[in-house]
Design a protein around this motif. Structure first.
Motif, PDB file in Angstrom:
ATOM      1  N   ALA A 104       0.839  -1.203   0.000  1.00  0.00           N
ATOM      2  CA  ALA A 104       0.000   0.000   0.000  1.00  0.00           C
ATOM      3  C   ALA A 104       0.869   1.248   0.000  1.00  0.00           C
ATOM      4  O   ALA A 104       0.600   2.200  -0.725  1.00  0.00           O
ATOM      5  CB  ALA A 104      -0.915  -0.005   1.223  1.00  0.00           C
ATOM      6  N   ALA A 105       1.923   1.240   0.803  1.00  0.00           N
ATOM      7  CA  ALA A 105       2.755   2.434   0.943  1.00  0.00           C
ATOM      8  C   ALA A 105       3.725   2.563  -0.224  1.00  0.00           C
ATOM      9  O   ALA A 105       4.165   1.579  -0.793  1.00  0.00           O
ATOM     10  CB  ALA A 105       3.539   2.351   2.246  1.00  0.00           C
ATOM     11  N   SER A 106       4.069   3.805  -0.558  1.00  0.00           N
ATOM     12  CA  SER A 106       5.041   4.071  -1.615  1.00  0.00           C
ATOM     13  C   SER A 106       6.194   4.880  -1.055  1.00  0.00           C
ATOM     14  O   SER A 106       6.118   5.407   0.065  1.00  0.00           O
ATOM     15  CB  SER A 106       4.393   4.888  -2.746  1.00  0.00           C
TER      16      SER A 106
ATOM     17  N   ILE B   6       9.144  10.176  -4.915  1.00  0.00           N
ATOM     18  CA  ILE B   6       8.463   8.899  -4.634  1.00  0.00           C
ATOM     19  C   ILE B   6       9.231   7.807  -5.382  1.00  0.00           C
ATOM     20  O   ILE B   6       9.188   7.730  -6.604  1.00  0.00           O
ATOM     21  CB  ILE B   6       7.001   8.897  -5.091  1.00  0.00           C
ATOM     22  N   ASP B   7       9.955   7.026  -4.630  1.00  0.00           N
ATOM     23  CA  ASP B   7      10.759   5.941  -5.202  1.00  0.00           C
ATOM     24  C   ASP B   7      10.993   4.934  -4.086  1.00  0.00           C
ATOM     25  O   ASP B   7      11.622   5.297  -3.079  1.00  0.00           O
ATOM     26  CB  ASP B   7      12.077   6.508  -5.741  1.00  0.00           C
ATOM     27  N   PRO B   8      10.511   3.729  -4.192  1.00  0.00           N
ATOM     28  CA  PRO B   8       9.768   3.174  -5.325  1.00  0.00           C
ATOM     29  C   PRO B   8       8.295   3.608  -5.337  1.00  0.00           C
ATOM     30  O   PRO B   8       7.685   3.735  -4.290  1.00  0.00           O
ATOM     31  CB  PRO B   8       9.844   1.664  -5.058  1.00  0.00           C
ATOM     32  N   VAL B   9       7.770   3.850  -6.543  1.00  0.00           N
ATOM     33  CA  VAL B   9       6.323   3.941  -6.682  1.00  0.00           C
ATOM     34  C   VAL B   9       5.836   2.497  -6.648  1.00  0.00           C
ATOM     35  O   VAL B   9       6.236   1.681  -7.477  1.00  0.00           O
ATOM     36  CB  VAL B   9       5.918   4.610  -8.012  1.00  0.00           C
ATOM     37  N   THR B  10       5.025   2.185  -5.659  1.00  0.00           N
ATOM     38  CA  THR B  10       4.556   0.791  -5.526  1.00  0.00           C
ATOM     39  C   THR B  10       3.186   0.630  -6.193  1.00  0.00           C
ATOM     40  O   THR B  10       2.608   1.587  -6.689  1.00  0.00           O
ATOM     41  CB  THR B  10       4.426   0.398  -4.046  1.00  0.00           C
ATOM     42  N   ARG B  11       2.702  -0.595  -6.146  1.00  0.00           N
ATOM     43  CA  ARG B  11       1.443  -0.986  -6.800  1.00  0.00           C
ATOM     44  C   ARG B  11       1.440  -0.629  -8.285  1.00  0.00           C
ATOM     45  O   ARG B  11       0.475  -0.087  -8.821  1.00  0.00           O
ATOM     46  CB  ARG B  11       0.239  -0.387  -6.062  1.00  0.00           C
ATOM     47  N   ILE B  12       2.555  -0.903  -8.917  1.00  0.00           N
ATOM     48  CA  ILE B  12       2.653  -0.800 -10.372  1.00  0.00           C
ATOM     49  C   ILE B  12       3.510  -1.977 -10.812  1.00  0.00           C
ATOM     50  O   ILE B  12       4.047  -2.693  -9.979  1.00  0.00           O
ATOM     51  CB  ILE B  12       3.367   0.493 -10.823  1.00  0.00           C
ATOM     52  N   GLU B  13       3.689  -2.144 -12.106  1.00  0.00           N
ATOM     53  CA  GLU B  13       4.685  -3.084 -12.604  1.00  0.00           C
ATOM     54  C   GLU B  13       5.979  -2.309 -12.779  1.00  0.00           C
ATOM     55  O   GLU B  13       5.992  -1.280 -13.437  1.00  0.00           O
ATOM     56  CB  GLU B  13       4.248  -3.682 -13.946  1.00  0.00           C
ATOM     57  N   GLY B  14       7.057  -2.793 -12.179  1.00  0.00           N
ATOM     58  CA  GLY B  14       8.378  -2.267 -12.494  1.00  0.00           C
ATOM     59  C   GLY B  14       8.859  -1.144 -11.591  1.00  0.00           C
ATOM     60  O   GLY B  14       8.316  -0.902 -10.514  1.00  0.00           O
ATOM     61  N   HIS B  15       9.900  -0.486 -12.062  1.00  0.00           N
ATOM     62  CA  HIS B  15      10.633   0.459 -11.239  1.00  0.00           C
ATOM     63  C   HIS B  15      10.410   1.880 -11.745  1.00  0.00           C
ATOM     64  O   HIS B  15      10.983   2.304 -12.748  1.00  0.00           O
ATOM     65  CB  HIS B  15      12.119   0.118 -11.267  1.00  0.00           C
TER      66      HIS B  15
END
Ligand code: SF4
Ligand code: SF4
Lengths: 328, 587
Positions: A104-106, B6-15
């Protein structure tokens, strides 16, 4: 399962998380099959669990997942696993404390979640790595939060109980390392010694094999038996070919020569079309994919040998025979 | 002025990495950077063109079918191969189910937590959640006891103190607006969708052997059909496929689509934020009139070939280009207009030029010039990404569900038009609401519903063909490289879940001489071109409110609305030595 629900009565425990007795027995049956045990073991597994549920009432083991040079296929496959399902696993069996695809967190919050999970579970968490590790140009072919993938891997593996190299990329370098290996991609084990690295190769691997490996660890407190390449024996103990339903056609030299032939539709052996099942160790022909629904050869495509080291170079062209090798 | 990273951007595919300048609570400028590179096109050079699909399929295994289809289409286009009708149907079935699978998972597992506060679900009254469920659809899992059970499970989970994938989320952030009952509904569906996706993926496995990464074949499909065998596709497999279609449809119509509308109704301000460029491109997909690849599409030495996707009107998702929001003026799509810049990406052109190149003429070499890791900030005034800058007619465009839905709407495609009108009426907004963060999310749901309806037709046709004794799935006339011309070139398009995708191949003496891809997320996440025109991600973030720079949930909402796939977006072109005039590819 939180400690407050801990109960030696397994049915109550399972019911408390919405699992019926039937589900539970089904699960034990599937586990027995996955672990390569005869069906009679289903009830023995059930008994063993009922006597003592190793993971009930205790902290769920922490699993951290590092995604490097990957296509996320290993993650996708993991989410297709049947027993336990991903929902069941993540909510009741393990604590998936870091996984960029699902977290959930980024950004900063994600990094903090990762760091605190590493601290709190120091020496105890399982690190799953998906994707190869690029080393050329200071590791700039894969960075996370401004750090190189290599750094991430070294840091995260240091405090892990053991490492699972999931998929052919993490296990052997895989696609990024295929000739001419533009980014000097390498396998995970090059960077994490002296940690044990369990290889679960496949492009992608069957999700249930990862689940079964984790479940084995949860149930029995140790890793399943590994072969000389550190692959779990229960899944990589035999060649695909030995357990292929087309094998008797192979023995009778009943071969498919073209994708539009009657022999093709008759389920004959795909060896002349480049099938690498004879040189590939994996569980596909027995366990099959997607809740046991299908597998490559079963649906009509030759096995490409996707779980073998260097298959991208060694076993290609895909539709050709491998030079100098004959099946047994 | 705050610099947000924002790194890593999560809930996506890839980096993916996002940097942004925030001033007085608003994003002033943003930079999107892809931070992983593998170099697939370099790896492809010199290999067998019939193998290409297997390699490129691993560009991304989230939308796991689309690169493989684009690849086999490019090779078939180059070699003038016509595929059998069954193969066309199977590809449609796989691709459509992939869309449905992908879009539902995107909504629940990658996007929903931007709108749904998981912890707030603990305050829900399950009876009210039940009422909410019953008011939005006739989905049978609507009993208060069911939602009580989900709530109990969630409570047990949260009380364990081990929040796993939900740890450190932005829970309690004022940007969350759903009532607890809707949060509980969404949490229940998050779990249901996890189980649903593993089940419906079997549909693809039946046809392609496994999912992810089902098998494809140049010249057709490697799917053995034989109703009189237990080792091939037979009636028992067909009925299982039918059941899985029904299972997919029930969830899409009774859960996913109503949920999108329900959740959107609590966030009206997000129909005004996150627009971006206002330029849209769809390359079109899902041929409706069978695989009549006529001779005019032959490549090789022939120069009279037509573009394989340029037969507007015979695809379920039509192709077209929209400029400046002018939906009523959809322009014809022509692949000749596609070019790529590398001026702000970590590549160089060997001639030193900063001009854009068409994919057939393009060449690129990776050359990282960013800061040495570990670093705090990228040098955003210079090169800062592994993602290149594709442009159409020299301008940036957005691709993806919203582009497809707008093009289809503009061209009067009935299913899409009806669904769009119905949805905006229900939300009480006008068409302009589509140009937004929620517009993208809504478009994704709309096209899922439309495809879910359409897929039955392909399934039925497939059953009818088999009933009539047509078991052919592959055309093997040109299987052997000895039947190929010494040189050939081709292009294959797929309008993938994330948007327009093209593969360009040059074959020489039976081997791949040149392989290039222009990929959805490359369009959307591209850095600026030399004239300073920015891409869709960066444009859409300008003006985004950020209440708490440590918890930039607002930025994530817009980024996730595009459904980024970064492994796809990053690739390198190999240097094709011999130029084959791309005029040969003109429609
Ligand atoms: S060669 Fe392939 S198809 Fe033939 S028996 Fe072995 S695994 Fe099965
Ligand atoms: S059958 Fe062969 S190619 Fe298919 S998944 Fe198994 S090992 Fe990989």
């Amino acid at each position: 399962m939180g400690s407050q629900t801990f109960d030696k009565n397994v049915e109550a425990v399972f019911e408390s998380v919405g699992v019926t007795r039937r589900d539970f027995m089904k699960f034990c049956g599937a586990m027995a099959a996955i672990l390569g045990l005869p069906p009679v073991f289903a009830s023995r597994i059930a008994n063993a669990i009922e006597r003592e549920i190793p993971f009930a009432g205790e902290k769920r083991p922490s699993v951290l997942w590092l995604n490097l040079q990957s296509c996320t296929g290993c993650t996708e496959s993991f989410t297709r696993s049947d027993h336990p399902s991903i929902a069941e696993a993540v909510l009741t069996m393990i604590s998936l404390d870091y996984h960029e695809t699902l977290l959930a967190a980024s950004g900063k919050s994600a990094c903090q979640a990762c760091e605190s999970a590493m601290e709190e579970n120091r020496g105890k968490y399982i690190l799953v790595v998906e994707g190869a590790v690029p080393v050329s140009d200071d590791g700039t072919f894969c960075t996370i939060a401004g750090k190189s993938g290599v750094e991430y891997l070294k840091n995260m593996s240091e405090k892990a109980a053991f490492v699972i190299a999931l998929g052919t990329c993490a296990s052997y370098g895989g696609l990024p390392a295929a000739k001419p290996n533009p980014t000097a991609a390498q396998s995970v084990d090059e960077f994490v010694s002296p940690k044990t690295v369990v290889r679960i190769p496949g492009c992608p691997p069957i999700g249930d094999v990862l689940m079964a490996t984790i479940v084995h660890f949860l149930f029995f407190g140790k890793l399943p038996a590994l072969d000389s390449e550190n692959r779990p024996q229960f899944a990589y103990g035999k060649y695909i070919h030995e357990q292929c339903r087309r094998h008797y056609h192979f023995e009778n030299a009943e071969m498919v020569l073209g994708f539009n032939d009657d022999e093709y539709r008759g389920g004959y052996c795909l060896f002349p079309l480049g099938c690498k099942g004879a040189f590939t160790k994996n569980a596909c022909s027995v366990m099959r994919w997607n809740m046991g629904t299908a597998w490559c050869v079963g649906s009509g495509h030759p096995c490409v040998g996707c779980s073998e080291k260097d298959f991208w170079d060694k076993f290609t062209p895909i539709y050709s025979l491998v030079e100098g090798r004959n099946p047994k | 002025m705050t610099r947000l990273v924002i790194d890593p951007v999560t809930r996506i595919e890839g980096h993916l990495r996002i940097e942004a300048e925030v001033d007085s609570g608003l994003v002033k400028k943003a930079w999107a950077s892809g931070t992983m590179f593998r170099g697939l096109e370099l790896i492809l050079k010199g290999r067998d063109p019939r193998d290409a699909w297997y390699f490129v399929q691993r560009i991304c295994s989230v939308c796991t079918a689309v690169h493989a289809i684009a690849s086999v289409r490019a090779v078939e286009n180059a070699l003038g191969i016509t595929i059998p009708e069954n193969a066309q149907l199977i590809r449609n079935l796989i691709e459509a189910m992939q869309y449905i699978h992908d879009h539902v998972m995107h909504f629940y597992h990658l996007h929903a937590l931007d709108w749904v506060d998981v912890t707030s679900a603990l305050n829900a009254d399950p009876k009210k959640t039940s009422q909410l469920q019953e008011s939005i659809s006739d989905w049978p899992r609507s009993n208060p006891r069911y939602f009580q059970d989900v709530k109990d499970r969630l409570e047990t989970f949260v009380d364990s103190g081990q929040l796993g994938i939900f740890a450190n989320g932005y829970w309690g952030h004022p940007a969350y607006k759903l009532p607890p009952e809707a949060d509980l509904l969404a949490v229940a569906h998050y779990i249901n969708a996890l189980d649903w996706q593993k089940s419906v993926s079997r549909f693809i496995a039946i046809l392609g052997g496994r999912h992810p990464c089902p098998n494809f074949l140049v010249g057709g499909m490697a799917t053995a059909i034989n109703p009189d065998s237990d080792q091939a596709l037979n009636a028992s497999r067909l009925i299982l496929m039918k059941e899985l279609l029904q299972e997919a449809q029930d969830f899409v119509e009774k859960v996913y689509f109503p949920d999108v509308l329900a959740i959107a109704s609590f966030y009206p301000e997000w129909t005004k934020l996150g627009e971006g460029l206002g330029n849209f491109l769809a390359c079109g997909d899902f041929q409706l009139d069978g695989p009549k690849v006529d001779d005019s599409r032959r490549v090789g030495s022939s120069t009279t070939r037509r573009d394989p996707v340029d037969k507007a009107g015979n695809m379920f998702f039509p192709s077209g280009v929209i400029w400046n929001r002018k939906i009523e003026e959809v322009k014809k799509f022509n692949q000749e207009q596609i070019t790529e810049y590398v001026s702000r990406s970590w590549y160089t052109y060997s001639d030193g030029s900063t001009d854009a190149k068409h994919p057939f003429d393009g060449e690129t070499n990776p050359k990282y010039t960013g800061p040495k890791p570990p670093y705090d900030f990228l040098t955003v005034d210079e090169k800062y990404s592994w993602i290149k800058s594709p442009r159409y007619d020299g301008k940036p465009v957005e691709v993806g569900p919203l582009a497809r839905v707008l093009v289809a709407y503009g061209m009067g495609q009935k299913q899409i038009t009806d669904l769009v009108d119905k949805s905006i009426r229900q939300l009480g907004v006008g068409k302009e609401a589509l140009f937004s963060t929620l517009g993208r999310t809504l478009a994704r749901a709309i096209e899922t519903v439309a495809l879910m309806d359409e897929i039955w037709g392909w399934y039925n046709k497939f059953v009818v063909n088999i009933g009539a004794g047509d078991y052919t799935t592959a055309n093997t006339e040109k299987w052997e490289p000895s039947t190929w011309p010494a040189e050939a070139q081709g292009v294959g398009f797929v309008d993938a879940p994330r948007g327009a995708l093209g593969h360009w191949i040059k074959i020489k003496n039976g081997k791949i001489d040149h392989y290039q891809m222009v990929v959805p997320t490359t369009w959307n996440a591209s850095p600026p071109d030399p004239s300073g025109q920015i891409g869709a991600y960066e444009a859409s973030l300008v003006g985004t409110p950020v209440v708490d720079a440590d918890k930039p949930i607002e930025v994530l909402r817009t980024i996730h609305s595009f459904d980024p796939c970064i492994a796809c977006a990053v690739h390198v072109h190999d240097a094709g030595k011999k130029k084959i005039k791309s005029a040969g590819i003109m429609p």
